[in-house]
Scaffold this motif. Structure first.
Motif, PDB file in Angstrom:
ATOM      1  N   SER A  74      -7.147 -26.513  -4.430  1.00  0.00           N
ATOM      2  CA  SER A  74      -6.872 -25.700  -5.614  1.00  0.00           C
ATOM      3  C   SER A  74      -5.820 -26.332  -6.521  1.00  0.00           C
ATOM      4  N   ALA A  75      -5.098 -27.319  -6.025  1.00  0.00           N
ATOM      5  CA  ALA A  75      -4.022 -27.928  -6.811  1.00  0.00           C
ATOM      6  C   ALA A  75      -4.480 -29.162  -7.577  1.00  0.00           C
ATOM      7  N   GLY A  76      -5.728 -29.578  -7.442  1.00  0.00           N
ATOM      8  CA  GLY A  76      -6.212 -30.758  -8.147  1.00  0.00           C
ATOM      9  C   GLY A  76      -5.870 -32.027  -7.371  1.00  0.00           C
ATOM     10  N   ALA A  77      -5.957 -33.167  -8.087  1.00  0.00           N
ATOM     11  CA  ALA A  77      -5.702 -34.466  -7.453  1.00  0.00           C
ATOM     12  C   ALA A  77      -4.216 -34.603  -7.139  1.00  0.00           C
ATOM     13  N   ARG A  78      -3.926 -35.009  -5.898  1.00  0.00           N
ATOM     14  CA  ARG A  78      -2.534 -35.115  -5.467  1.00  0.00           C
ATOM     15  C   ARG A  78      -2.344 -36.393  -4.665  1.00  0.00           C
ATOM     16  N   CYS A  79      -1.100 -36.845  -4.617  1.00  0.00           N
ATOM     17  CA  CYS A  79      -0.761 -38.000  -3.781  1.00  0.00           C
ATOM     18  C   CYS A  79       0.674 -37.851  -3.282  1.00  0.00           C
ATOM     19  N   LEU A  80       1.029 -38.708  -2.343  1.00  0.00           N
ATOM     20  CA  LEU A  80       2.383 -38.668  -1.807  1.00  0.00           C
ATOM     21  C   LEU A  80       3.327 -39.430  -2.728  1.00  0.00           C
TER      22      LEU A  80
END
Length: 97
Positions: A74-80
């Motif tokens: 639900s938060a879209g594209a993410r990365c560390l």
């Protein structure tokens, strides 16, 4: 006469019996001191293990929360990401564009 001496057929004179008794006393004193040192070492190692377990639990929880946040659809594209202070966090890659 000690049990070992009687099994070996050793006959002590009063002088050698006193020396044997003194020697056994020193031996017992040494063994007690060694046991006390080892008990202290065991307690120290137990504390270290408890601390290591607590650290491992903390890192496991951090890993699980990062993984959960990273795969949150639900938060879209993410990365560390990594802060200057060395903290890991999950960032939204859509905000970088």
């Amino acid at each position: 006469m000690s049990a070992a001496a009687s099994r070996l057929g050793v006959v002590h004179t009063p002088a050698t019996a006193r020396i044997q008794a003194r020697w056994e006393g020193w031996e017992l004193q040494h063994l007690r001191a060694l046991c006390a040192e080892q008990a202290e070492e065991i307690e120290r190692l137990k504390r270290e293990v408890e601390f290591a377990d607590a650290c491992a639990d903390m890192h496991q929880r951090l890993n699980e929360s990062l993984e959960e946040a990273l795969h949150d659809s639900s938060a879209g594209a993410r990365c560390l990401g990594l802060t200057k202070s060395g903290e890991l966090l999950v960032i939204n890659t859509g905000a970088m564009q």
